[in-house]
Scaffold this motif. Structure first.
Motif, PDB file in Angstrom:
ATOM      1  N   LEU A  26       0.834  -1.194   0.000  1.00  0.00           N
ATOM      2  CA  LEU A  26       0.000   0.000   0.000  1.00  0.00           C
ATOM      3  C   LEU A  26       0.875   1.253   0.000  1.00  0.00           C
ATOM      4  O   LEU A  26       1.725   1.426   0.884  1.00  0.00           O
TER       5      LEU A  26
ATOM      6  N   LYS B 114      -5.613   4.939  -1.130  1.00  0.00           N
ATOM      7  CA  LYS B 114      -6.554   4.171  -0.313  1.00  0.00           C
ATOM      8  C   LYS B 114      -6.418   4.499   1.167  1.00  0.00           C
ATOM      9  O   LYS B 114      -7.196   4.013   1.998  1.00  0.00           O
TER      10      LYS B 114
ATOM     11  N   GLU C 211       3.581  -1.530   3.546  1.00  0.00           N
ATOM     12  CA  GLU C 211       3.062  -0.180   3.330  1.00  0.00           C
ATOM     13  C   GLU C 211       4.225   0.798   3.264  1.00  0.00           C
ATOM     14  O   GLU C 211       5.257   0.592   3.916  1.00  0.00           O
TER      15      GLU C 211
ATOM     16  N   ASP D  11      -2.643   0.361  -3.931  1.00  0.00           N
ATOM     17  CA  ASP D  11      -1.927  -0.919  -3.931  1.00  0.00           C
ATOM     18  C   ASP D  11      -1.031  -1.056  -5.159  1.00  0.00           C
ATOM     19  O   ASP D  11      -1.399  -0.664  -6.264  1.00  0.00           O
TER      20      ASP D  11
END
Length: 233
Positions: free
Chosen positions: A2, A45, A215, A232
């Motif tokens: 992410l 996101k 991440e 992603d």
């Protein structure tokens, strides 16, 4: 993995620091709300917001702006900077934040950290900011005698599930993340490690992904157009 774009705030404005130095502050982007919408539209996101006023002194919080950003966002918001009391934790969660990054307080106030983890464990993230492998606190202006790996192990023992690791010497420099230190901390603990600081391009993100980082928080490289992916990868 992410990719999380960052919005750093001083006095209500979007800024970037160079190696955590408050004397080397550069305005970036535009209005924070407009910047948030731009990130979400581009595929983010999650968005990482840092109250640098709060990080520096633990008191001057930009609550109303953070509340506005949370209310305007259609994706989860992660907030860091000067979170050192349960009152602050509760106000930020009430404002709509999804994850809260505890830095200075995680090291200096064990009672507070334990209370926050006991009551809001799913929302609590610990930020480990290091310079020459030693943990830095109070807006990165104080270097402690605690090694970042030792601190990470202690946080894992306490039940922390996510750690944001920043090598201060790389932050805002576009010189690439410290893959060696990131791999070392990932191998030392069994928690999610979020990389922060130094990412300069999309290849850096692939390199982070290759060592198992889940991440990455990216700031300057996104504002400069060098990182073109969000969400992603």
């Amino acid at each position: 993995m992410l990719v999380i774009p960052a919005i750093d705030l001083i006095d209500g404005k979007c800024v970037r620091l160079y190696q955590g130095d408050f004397s080397k502050t550069m305005a970036v982007g535009g209005d924070p709300v407009d910047q948030l919408h731009q990130f979400v539209k581009s595929g983010a996101k999650m968005v990482h917001i840092v109250d640098l006023d709060g990080a520096r002194n633990g008191a001057a919080r930009q609550y109303e702006l953070i509340r506005l950003l949370c209310n305007q966002s259609t994706v989860p918001i992660q907030v860091g900077g000067g979170i050192r009391t349960m009152e602050t934790v509760e106000k930020l969660l009430e404002a709509g934040a999804t994850r809260l990054v505890l830095g200075t307080s995680a090291l200096e106030d064990e009672v507070f950290l334990d209370a926050a983890l006991q009551k809001y464990s799913s929302h609590i993230v610990v930020g480990i900011d290091a310079k020459d492998e030693m943990v830095a606190t109070r807006g990165w202006e104080t270097i402690t005698e605690t090694h970042y790996i030792d601190f990470a192990k202690k946080m894992e023992e306490k039940g922390v599930e996510t750690i944001v690791f920043t090598d201060i010497s790389r932050d805002g420099t576009l010189t690439g993340p410290n893959l060696q230190q990131l791999e070392a901390i990932k191998n030392a603990v069994h928690v999610k490690i979020v990389a922060s600081g130094g990412v300069k391009d999309n290849q850096d993100l692939e390199d982070l992904k290759a060592i198992g980082i889940e991440e990455a928080i990216v700031g300057k490289a996104i504002y400069d157009g060098k990182v073109t992916v969000m969400g992603d990868i």
